[in-house]
Design a protein around this motif. Structure first.
Motif, PDB file in Angstrom:
ATOM      1  N   VAL A   1       0.958  -0.964   0.094  1.00  0.00           N
ATOM      2  CA  VAL A   1       0.007   0.038   0.039  1.00  0.00           C
ATOM      3  C   VAL A   1       0.825   1.283   0.122  1.00  0.00           C
ATOM      4  O   VAL A   1       1.958   1.204   0.883  1.00  0.00           O
ATOM      5  N   LYS A   2       0.550   2.228  -0.914  1.00  0.00           N
ATOM      6  CA  LYS A   2       1.349   3.411  -0.762  1.00  0.00           C
ATOM      7  C   LYS A   2       0.394   4.781  -0.991  1.00  0.00           C
ATOM      8  O   LYS A   2      -0.872   4.515  -1.355  1.00  0.00           O
ATOM      9  N   ARG A   3       0.919   5.773  -0.225  1.00  0.00           N
ATOM     10  CA  ARG A   3       0.150   7.086  -0.502  1.00  0.00           C
ATOM     11  C   ARG A   3       1.004   7.734  -1.728  1.00  0.00           C
ATOM     12  O   ARG A   3       2.263   8.129  -1.498  1.00  0.00           O
ATOM     13  N   ILE A   4       0.165   8.095  -2.646  1.00  0.00           N
ATOM     14  CA  ILE A   4       0.867   8.839  -3.723  1.00  0.00           C
ATOM     15  C   ILE A   4       0.481  10.270  -3.770  1.00  0.00           C
ATOM     16  O   ILE A   4      -0.654  10.758  -3.650  1.00  0.00           O
ATOM     17  N   MET A   5       1.374  11.323  -3.800  1.00  0.00           N
ATOM     18  CA  MET A   5       0.985  12.817  -4.349  1.00  0.00           C
ATOM     19  C   MET A   5       1.449  13.216  -5.492  1.00  0.00           C
ATOM     20  O   MET A   5       2.711  12.734  -5.821  1.00  0.00           O
ATOM     21  N   VAL A   6       0.484  13.890  -6.000  1.00  0.00           N
ATOM     22  CA  VAL A   6       1.059  14.221  -7.486  1.00  0.00           C
ATOM     23  C   VAL A   6       0.696  15.652  -7.518  1.00  0.00           C
ATOM     24  O   VAL A   6      -0.260  16.202  -7.449  1.00  0.00           O
TER      25      VAL A   6
END
Length: 91
Positions: A1-6
């Motif tokens: 599981v990853k939290r991604i910010m773009v």
């Protein structure tokens, strides 16, 4: 599981994976998702499933940050499983 910010106006590479599928859930912001030949827009609390082997890209078409959760599943969960077709950052 990853939290991604773009970041605003940014995009991840057009890519695919041989060994994993991904499920993306938008936490905050707006996501433009390319999956195969289809492009769709997702808002907060909406999600998309990226099957193993499917070409895909994640973009932030807005002026605000995009935050999402990525759940990976498959026989191999590794960053070495990324096949990039187009990449703004020349990785």
């Amino acid at each position: 599981v990853k939290r991604i910010m773009v970041k605003a106006g940014a995009a991840l590479s057009l890519q695919m994976h041989h060994h994993r599928a991904e499920h993306w859930v938008v936490v905050n912001g707006t996501a433009r998702v390319t999956r195969g030949e289809e492009t769709t827009t997702l808002e907060r609390n909406q999600s998309v499933y990226i099957p193993l082997g499917e070409t895909h890209r994640l973009e932030n078409p807005t002026e605000a940050e995009l935050h999402l959760i990525e759940v990976q599943s498959g026989e191999e969960i590794s960053e070495d499983d990324i096949v990039r077709f187009e990449d703004r950052y020349r990785r």
